[in-house]
Scaffold this motif. Sequence first.
Motif, short mmCIF file in Angstrom:
data_model
loop_
_atom_site.label_atom_id
_atom_site.label_comp_id
_atom_site.label_asym_id
_atom_site.label_seq_id
_atom_site.Cartn_x
_atom_site.Cartn_y
_atom_site.Cartn_z
N SER A 9 0.70 -1.00 0.04
CA SER A 9 0.13 -0.08 -0.09
C SER A 9 0.85 1.18 -0.04
N ARG A 10 1.76 1.43 0.72
CA ARG A 10 2.88 2.59 0.97
C ARG A 10 3.61 2.59 -0.55
N LEU A 11 3.82 1.77 -0.98
CA LEU A 11 4.62 1.62 -2.33
C LEU A 11 3.69 2.09 -3.41
N VAL A 12 2.46 1.68 -3.41
CA VAL A 12 1.44 2.03 -4.54
C VAL A 12 1.22 3.68 -4.39
N ASN A 13 1.01 4.14 -3.22
CA ASN A 13 0.97 5.51 -2.93
C ASN A 13 2.19 6.41 -3.31
N ALA A 14 3.39 5.82 -3.17
CA ALA A 14 4.67 6.44 -3.53
C ALA A 14 4.71 6.24 -5.04
N ALA A 15 4.43 5.09 -5.60
CA ALA A 15 4.60 5.31 -7.18
C ALA A 15 3.58 6.51 -8.02
N GLN A 16 2.48 6.83 -7.17
CA GLN A 16 1.58 7.92 -7.63
C GLN A 16 2.30 9.15 -7.28
N ARG A 17 3.04 9.43 -6.17
CA ARG A 17 3.66 10.67 -5.85
C ARG A 17 4.84 10.79 -6.72
N ALA A 18 5.46 9.57 -7.04
CA ALA A 18 6.69 9.76 -7.91
C ALA A 18 6.53 10.42 -9.47
N ALA A 19 5.23 10.27 -9.82
CA ALA A 19 4.96 10.89 -11.30
C ALA A 19 3.72 12.02 -11.21
N PRO A 20 4.19 13.07 -11.55
CA PRO A 20 3.19 14.35 -11.37
C PRO A 20 2.01 13.93 -12.38
N ASN A 21 2.21 13.13 -13.32
CA ASN A 21 1.28 13.01 -14.53
C ASN A 21 0.19 11.82 -14.01
N VAL A 22 0.45 10.94 -13.30
CA VAL A 22 -0.31 9.97 -12.59
C VAL A 22 -1.33 10.58 -11.76
N ILE B 286 -0.69 2.65 -17.78
CA ILE B 286 0.37 1.92 -17.64
C ILE B 286 0.25 0.80 -16.56
N SER B 287 0.34 -0.47 -17.18
CA SER B 287 0.33 -1.63 -15.96
C SER B 287 1.63 -2.39 -16.55
N VAL B 288 2.12 -2.92 -15.20
CA VAL B 288 3.41 -3.58 -15.10
C VAL B 288 3.21 -4.76 -14.40
N ARG B 289 3.57 -5.94 -14.97
CA ARG B 289 3.48 -7.10 -14.19
C ARG B 289 4.70 -7.35 -13.22
N LEU B 290 4.05 -7.80 -12.04
CA LEU B 290 5.12 -8.14 -10.93
C LEU B 290 5.52 -9.46 -11.01
N PRO C 261 -5.03 12.10 -22.48
CA PRO C 261 -4.26 11.38 -23.63
C PRO C 261 -2.71 11.62 -23.35
N GLY C 262 -1.99 10.55 -23.57
CA GLY C 262 -0.41 10.64 -23.80
C GLY C 262 0.27 11.37 -22.55
N ALA C 263 -0.50 11.27 -21.48
CA ALA C 263 0.09 11.80 -20.37
C ALA C 263 1.25 11.05 -19.54
N LEU C 264 1.35 9.83 -19.74
CA LEU C 264 2.21 8.95 -19.13
C LEU C 264 3.22 8.69 -20.21
N THR C 265 4.55 9.16 -19.67
CA THR C 265 5.89 9.31 -20.77
C THR C 265 6.59 7.96 -20.28
N ASP C 266 7.91 8.11 -21.19
CA ASP C 266 8.78 6.83 -20.93
C ASP C 266 9.34 6.89 -19.39
N VAL C 267 9.40 8.20 -18.89
CA VAL C 267 9.69 8.08 -17.36
C VAL C 267 8.80 7.43 -16.65
N ASP C 268 7.48 7.74 -17.03
CA ASP C 268 6.47 7.19 -16.06
C ASP C 268 6.52 5.37 -16.28
N ARG C 269 7.08 5.01 -17.41
CA ARG C 269 7.39 3.60 -17.71
C ARG C 269 8.54 3.15 -16.77
N VAL C 270 9.40 3.76 -16.65
CA VAL C 270 10.59 3.23 -15.82
C VAL C 270 10.14 3.68 -14.26
#
Length: 251
Positions: free
Chosen positions: A41-54, A131-135, A152-161
């Motif tokens: 749960s903490r990591l999911v919240n952090a994943a959003q905070r790390a990317a302003p477009n998310v 963006i969905s990434v398999r664990l 549309p197009g808000a999630l960039t290559d940085v968001d993929r990383v």
Amino acid sequence: MTGVPMGAELNPGPSEFAELTTAFGELAGLIVPPGGTLTPSRLVNAAQRAAPNVEGAALTVLPPRSRPRSIAATGALPRRADELQYSIGEGPCLDAAEGDDLVRVDDLAADPRWPAFATAVVAELGVRSIISVRLRLESDLRAALNLYATVPGALTDVDRVNAAIFGSFVALALDAERAREEASNLQLALQTNRQIGIAIGILMGRDLITAEHAFRELREVSQATNRKLRDVAREVIETGELPHAPDQRPG
């Protein structure tokens, strides 16, 4: 488009990588507070905070022979977007969890891969980018980290990383939780066996019966009273007496 292998065609510039590095440095102290535990749960919240477009993040899990569910979400939007995929039976989070390393959607309204889901989620939530990434987990559990945006197009290559990196940490946290749960179950099983053994010994000594006979009595009382065997054993240890069903009387 199909699922994209993680690490393919990632072309963020130096300044974007610098921003990402700074974000991870700042988040390091926020993900796990002093004395805290690294949780999904903490990591999911952090994943959003790390990317302003998310605008929302969620964690999908697919237990074996069970319905998918979201065990963490940053708000109503990502949780509902996940639920639509589960109820309709299609979507990027399901594709990612079931095999694709990473699924990216630049504009859901123009993407033909999941027509029923796209129609529903665009109309209800306005979600356009995903963006969905398999664990990669040690267990037979399947899971995916999902990032959502309404532009549309808000999630960039940085968001993929970002998704790939956080996905690795979420996988570690899920594996750790599973290991803690298994250890707890093992400890409970050992404690239960010890209590049952003590109760059998008490009944053997009190009634001069065999261990098999004593265990059968414990099991019969457990079934008659609809109580767990360990609870019956605990009462024998505490009282020295075998409990009786409501319609039974001591002989």
